[in-house]
Motif scaffolding. Structure first.
Motif, mmCIF file in Angstrom:
data_model
loop_
_atom_site.group_PDB
_atom_site.id
_atom_site.type_symbol
_atom_site.label_atom_id
_atom_site.label_comp_id
_atom_site.label_asym_id
_atom_site.label_seq_id
_atom_site.Cartn_x
_atom_site.Cartn_y
_atom_site.Cartn_z
ATOM 1 N N SER A 151 39.826 42.766 35.293
ATOM 2 C CA SER A 151 38.700 42.110 35.936
ATOM 3 C C SER A 151 37.907 43.117 36.766
ATOM 4 O O SER A 151 38.284 44.284 36.867
ATOM 5 C CB SER A 151 39.212 40.964 36.820
ATOM 6 N N ARG A 152 36.808 42.642 37.327
ATOM 7 C CA ARG A 152 36.003 43.474 38.231
ATOM 8 C C ARG A 152 36.515 43.334 39.645
ATOM 9 O O ARG A 152 36.970 42.267 40.045
ATOM 10 C CB ARG A 152 34.547 42.975 38.225
ATOM 11 N N LEU A 153 36.436 44.440 40.428
ATOM 12 C CA LEU A 153 36.700 44.373 41.866
ATOM 13 C C LEU A 153 35.388 44.585 42.594
ATOM 14 O O LEU A 153 34.719 45.605 42.406
ATOM 15 C CB LEU A 153 37.720 45.449 42.278
ATOM 16 N N LEU A 154 34.990 43.612 43.399
ATOM 17 C CA LEU A 154 33.816 43.762 44.253
ATOM 18 C C LEU A 154 34.290 43.895 45.698
ATOM 19 O O LEU A 154 35.417 43.511 46.025
ATOM 20 C CB LEU A 154 32.876 42.561 44.105
ATOM 21 N N GLY A 155 33.431 44.424 46.545
ATOM 22 C CA GLY A 155 33.778 44.514 47.954
ATOM 23 C C GLY A 155 34.609 45.739 48.296
ATOM 24 O O GLY A 155 35.132 45.854 49.398
ATOM 25 N N PRO A 190 27.987 52.724 39.527
ATOM 26 C CA PRO A 190 29.411 52.704 39.184
ATOM 27 C C PRO A 190 30.070 51.423 39.697
ATOM 28 O O PRO A 190 29.797 50.987 40.800
ATOM 29 C CB PRO A 190 29.966 53.922 39.935
ATOM 30 N N PHE A 191 30.903 50.811 38.838
ATOM 31 C CA PHE A 191 31.626 49.606 39.271
ATOM 32 C C PHE A 191 33.123 49.811 39.053
ATOM 33 O O PHE A 191 33.539 50.731 38.339
ATOM 34 C CB PHE A 191 31.106 48.358 38.546
ATOM 35 N N PHE A 225 37.275 39.756 41.354
ATOM 36 C CA PHE A 225 38.200 39.785 42.493
ATOM 37 C C PHE A 225 37.562 40.521 43.677
ATOM 38 O O PHE A 225 36.704 41.383 43.496
ATOM 39 C CB PHE A 225 39.515 40.467 42.099
ATOM 40 N N VAL A 226 37.977 40.119 44.865
ATOM 41 C CA VAL A 226 37.565 40.795 46.097
ATOM 42 C C VAL A 226 38.836 41.059 46.910
ATOM 43 O O VAL A 226 39.852 40.372 46.708
ATOM 44 C CB VAL A 226 36.588 39.913 46.928
ATOM 45 N N PRO A 227 38.791 42.041 47.829
ATOM 46 C CA PRO A 227 39.970 42.249 48.671
ATOM 47 C C PRO A 227 40.339 40.956 49.394
ATOM 48 O O PRO A 227 39.456 40.266 49.914
ATOM 49 C CB PRO A 227 39.509 43.332 49.656
ATOM 50 N N ALA A 228 41.621 40.590 49.399
ATOM 51 C CA ALA A 228 42.053 39.310 49.984
ATOM 52 C C ALA A 228 42.077 39.407 51.513
ATOM 53 O O ALA A 228 42.335 40.468 52.062
ATOM 54 C CB ALA A 228 43.423 38.942 49.469
#
Ligand SMILES: [Zn+2]
Length: 188
Positions: free
Chosen positions: A149-153, A132-133, A185-188
């Protein structure tokens, strides 16, 4: 197919129906077929059905969207702004969807916030291995539309409503594929 299966199971399969070899479309590899001496019988022959891989290289133009992909390759996220009404697009449009006027390019901030998200447990073949993404819609203050967009992290197995409003930072593939997935994107 799935529906038919379901209906049958409702009626209750017999013991014999429960036992079956798994079916695939692999079929038989055919090297030879019976051939009649009398050619007049050929029209009665069953059709030969074969399986073969099929692939095409599809060349298409990004047209007016091309600068967006050039931006990704240069670690820039580009949006557009209507030259007449000022409406801003995080997903670029070269002509305003509201008033139809031409838009100009501008650079979006690389930090935005999660407007909303969804966890995908299924996807097209390319993304199936990643399930799952997490997909997000990114928002920026003063920008009128969102960016998908995709969220990673973030742990996709533990989705949280706390993600809504979370600051996220754009990251770019080092080797651009000139696809929308060049940015994520990743958590800032
Ligand atoms: Zn406009």
């Amino acid at each position: 197919m799935a529906k038919a299966k379901h209906e049958r199971s409702k009626q209750g399969p017999t013991d014999g129906e429960r036992v079956a070899l798994p079916e695939t479309d692999e079929g038989t590899i055919l090297f030879n077929v019976p051939f009649p001496k009398d050619l007049s019988q050929l029209k009665a022959m069953a059709p030969i059905v074969i399986k073969q891989p099929y692939q095409i290289d599809y060349i298409h133009s990004y047209g007016q969207d091309s600068p967006f992909f050039a931006g990704l390759a240069n670690r820039k996220l580009l949006g557009t702004r209507c030259t007449k009404c000022g409406y801003t697009y995080a997903t670029p449009k070269l002509h305003c969807m509201d008033c139809g006027s031409e838009c100009d390019w501008f650079e979006l901030p690389q930090v935005g916030a999660v407007h909303t998200f969804t966890v995908c447990y299924f996807g097209s073949e390319e993304f199936l291995k990643d399930t799952p993404f997490v997909l997000i819609l990114v928002e920026w203050p003063g920008i009128n539309t969102l960016f998908l967009s995709r969220l990673l992290g973030a742990d996709s197995l533990k989705p949280s409503l706390d993600w809504v409003g979370m600051k996220v930072k754009a990251k770019f593939r080092r080797l651009s594929k000139f696809k929308p997935t060049d940015v994520y994107f990743v958590p800032a």
